[in-house]
Design a protein around this motif. Structure first.
Motif, mmCIF file in Angstrom:
data_model
loop_
_atom_site.group_PDB
_atom_site.id
_atom_site.type_symbol
_atom_site.label_atom_id
_atom_site.label_comp_id
_atom_site.label_asym_id
_atom_site.label_seq_id
_atom_site.Cartn_x
_atom_site.Cartn_y
_atom_site.Cartn_z
ATOM 1 N N ALA A 21 0.833 -1.200 0.000
ATOM 2 C CA ALA A 21 0.000 0.000 0.000
ATOM 3 C C ALA A 21 0.869 1.253 0.000
ATOM 4 C CB ALA A 21 -0.925 -0.003 1.217
ATOM 5 N N TRP A 22 1.920 1.249 0.805
ATOM 6 C CA TRP A 22 2.798 2.409 0.890
ATOM 7 C C TRP A 22 3.530 2.640 -0.433
ATOM 8 C CZ3 TRP A 22 8.274 2.985 1.045
ATOM 9 C CH2 TRP A 22 8.703 4.260 1.415
ATOM 10 N N VAL A 23 4.095 1.571 -0.997
ATOM 11 C CA VAL A 23 4.810 1.686 -2.281
ATOM 12 C C VAL A 23 3.837 2.094 -3.375
ATOM 13 C CG1 VAL A 23 6.024 0.370 -4.063
ATOM 14 C CG2 VAL A 23 6.685 0.138 -1.666
ATOM 15 N N GLY A 24 2.659 1.492 -3.376
ATOM 16 C CA GLY A 24 1.651 1.818 -4.389
ATOM 17 C C GLY A 24 1.233 3.277 -4.341
ATOM 18 N N ARG A 25 1.059 3.795 -3.169
ATOM 19 C CA ARG A 25 0.659 5.204 -3.040
ATOM 20 C C ARG A 25 1.794 6.140 -3.459
ATOM 21 N NH1 ARG A 25 -4.274 5.252 -0.338
ATOM 22 N NH2 ARG A 25 -4.605 3.395 0.891
ATOM 23 N N ARG A 26 3.010 5.755 -3.155
ATOM 24 C CA ARG A 26 4.158 6.579 -3.556
ATOM 25 C C ARG A 26 4.298 6.614 -5.072
ATOM 26 N NH1 ARG A 26 9.611 6.209 -1.042
ATOM 27 N NH2 ARG A 26 9.634 8.271 -1.921
ATOM 28 N N ARG A 27 3.951 5.528 -5.716
ATOM 29 C CA ARG A 27 4.045 5.449 -7.175
ATOM 30 C C ARG A 27 2.777 5.924 -7.859
ATOM 31 N NH1 ARG A 27 6.927 -0.453 -7.775
ATOM 32 N NH2 ARG A 27 8.924 0.190 -6.911
ATOM 33 N N GLY A 28 1.778 6.278 -7.069
ATOM 34 C CA GLY A 28 0.540 6.766 -7.646
ATOM 35 C C GLY A 28 -0.394 5.674 -8.138
ATOM 36 N N ARG A 29 -0.111 4.437 -7.734
ATOM 37 C CA ARG A 29 -0.990 3.339 -8.125
ATOM 38 C C ARG A 29 -2.252 3.377 -7.284
ATOM 39 N NH1 ARG A 29 2.143 -1.889 -7.357
ATOM 40 N NH2 ARG A 29 0.011 -2.565 -7.173
#
Length: 149
Positions: free
Chosen positions: A136-144
């Motif tokens: 979730a954290w990586v996805g939000r940082r990448r805008g996913r």
């Protein structure tokens, strides 16, 4: 012997549920894997009903209705996810994972019959929750948009 197999299947099913939830957060929904995991989970539930409850509702609810509803609600989500499109199935798996994690953690600290599985359940809960939070954290940082949280 059957009781041990019944709860070994529970841990295997929970491990599969955890893996499926994490994979669903990192890539395409693993439908083939999920069908196999769901089969293990259904087999576990049937064995619990046969071995522990002798097919009697009164036995199934003897320790309270909440646990019964919790686990059977998660089972309903798992079964429903098998018939839905990827995005909806993914959300049901994440929800089932959260419900089963809460129930399994409570069970291994409450019931002697599943106490031997305490360490694997704790490790799966921590590992799965950490992986889903990371996704979730990586996805939000990448805008996913896709995330498990």
């Amino acid at each position: 012997m059957l009781e041990r197999l019944t709860f070994l299947l529970a841990v295997i099913g929970y491990a599969g549920l955890t893996l499926t939830a994490v994979l669903a957060a990192t890539s395409r929904f693993p439908a083939r894997l999920w069908r196999g995991v769901a089969l293990v989970i259904v087999l576990h539930v049937l064995m619990v009903w046969a071995v522990r409850y002798d097919w009697r509702l009164g036995e199934a609810t003897r320790n309270g209705v909440v646990g019964f509803l919790l686990f059977h609600g998660a089972l309903a989500l798992i079964l429903a996810s098998l018939f839905l499109r990827e995005e909806r199935a993914r959300r049901l798996v994440w929800t089932a994972y959260a419900i089963v994690t809460l129930g399994a953690l409570g069970a291994v600290f409450t019931y002697e019959v599943v106490a031997p599985y305490r360490i694997p359940v704790i490790l799966l809960a921590i590992g799965g929750a950490t992986a889903l939070a990371w996704c979730a954290w990586v996805g939000r940082r990448r805008g996913r948009v896709r995330s498990a949280v």
